[in-house]
Design a protein around this motif. Structure first.
Motif, PDB file in Angstrom:
ATOM      1  N   GLN A 133       0.821  -1.203   0.000  1.00  0.00           N
ATOM      2  CA  GLN A 133       0.000   0.000   0.000  1.00  0.00           C
ATOM      3  C   GLN A 133       0.860   1.260   0.000  1.00  0.00           C
ATOM      4  OE1 GLN A 133      -3.144   0.078   3.004  1.00  0.00           O
ATOM      5  NE2 GLN A 133      -3.221  -2.153   2.999  1.00  0.00           N
ATOM      6  N   ASP A 134       2.091   1.114   0.507  1.00  0.00           N
ATOM      7  CA  ASP A 134       3.002   2.254   0.556  1.00  0.00           C
ATOM      8  C   ASP A 134       3.680   2.530  -0.778  1.00  0.00           C
ATOM      9  OD1 ASP A 134       2.707   3.315   3.028  1.00  0.00           O
ATOM     10  OD2 ASP A 134       4.514   2.443   3.909  1.00  0.00           O
ATOM     11  N   VAL A 135       3.645   1.574  -1.684  1.00  0.00           N
ATOM     12  CA  VAL A 135       4.385   1.723  -2.934  1.00  0.00           C
ATOM     13  C   VAL A 135       3.899   2.944  -3.718  1.00  0.00           C
ATOM     14  CG1 VAL A 135       4.801   0.709  -5.210  1.00  0.00           C
ATOM     15  CG2 VAL A 135       5.055  -0.692  -3.152  1.00  0.00           C
ATOM     16  N   GLY A 136       2.605   3.093  -3.853  1.00  0.00           N
ATOM     17  CA  GLY A 136       2.056   4.204  -4.628  1.00  0.00           C
ATOM     18  C   GLY A 136       2.444   5.556  -4.064  1.00  0.00           C
ATOM     19  N   SER A 137       2.292   5.721  -2.736  1.00  0.00           N
ATOM     20  CA  SER A 137       2.612   7.015  -2.130  1.00  0.00           C
ATOM     21  C   SER A 137       4.106   7.296  -2.188  1.00  0.00           C
ATOM     22  CB  SER A 137       2.115   7.067  -0.680  1.00  0.00           C
ATOM     23  OG  SER A 137       2.737   6.065   0.106  1.00  0.00           O
TER      24      SER A 137
END
Length: 209
Positions: A133-137
């Motif tokens: 979930q952190d990849v995009g941000s």
């Protein structure tokens, strides 16, 4: 009234989570059902699932505060500091503070919690999903930091950073689980982190990251 209602909901949520983790630690994740957890705090299963949609969420909600942390570090870095250097510094500072998210925390409760997470396949998988979930941000923060980067490079680097962070944390926990105190492991963990971020930097050499 709304404030009272929200506080009551938060107390109920915390009571459910605390009871669940206590039971999982005592008996094992697979040996405790959601019905067992609901009964222990005298709520219905539908009520439990309103707060925690899956059984795994009863445990991994503790990682929620760290979602987006990598991107925040990149965006808050000092002028002139490269993104990877900022992330390395942040991890190194976490090691010094014995932050649980680095894996280098030998408080008994934290060690037991990490054992529950890392040795339960479905929980370990959910933690990996949270990392994704952190990849995009993080990719977005990288793209802002290096505007001239190719479209794919920020995302590819973000995936690697998240994977490295998880691998370092798990390796640190494993050392502590073998009975070594955090103070004795710190220098080894810091050296491994330095090597990991150097490898990331080598791969991103010349791109501004």
């Amino acid at each position: 009234m709304e404030s009272l209602r929200e506080r009551k909901k938060e107390r109920t949520r915390q009571a459910i989570a605390d009871a669940a983790i206590s039971m999982f630690l005592a008996r094992g994740f697979e040996q405790v059902s959601t019905a067992d957890v609901a009964a222990s705090v005298e709520v219905s299963k539908p009520t439990l699932f309103r707060y925690f949609p899956t059984k795994e969420d009863l445990v991994v909600h503790r990682f929620a505060d760290h979602i987006g942390e990598h991107a925040r570090v990149v965006r808050a870095r000092a002028g002139g500091e490269r993104p990877l250097a900022a992330l390395h510094r942040h991890f190194r500072e976490g090691l010094a503070r014995r932050e649980p998210v680095t894996g280098l925390c030998d408080e008994p409760a934290v060690l037991a919690f990490h054992r529950l997470v890392f040795e339960t396949p479905s929980l370990a998988s959910r933690v990996a999903d949270i990392g994704l979930q952190d990849v995009g941000s993080l990719a977005a923060a990288f793209a802002e930091a290096v505007p001239g980067a190719s479209a794919a490079r920020p995302r590819l680097l973000a995936v690697q950073v998240i994977a490295v962070h998880l691998a370092l944390a798990r390796a640190n926990w494993a050392r502590l689980a073998d009975g070594r105190p955090a103070a004795d492991v710190h220098d080894e963990a810091a050296a491994e982190a330095a090597d990991a971020f150097a490898l990331l930097g080598d791969g991103a050499s010349g791109s501004g990251f």
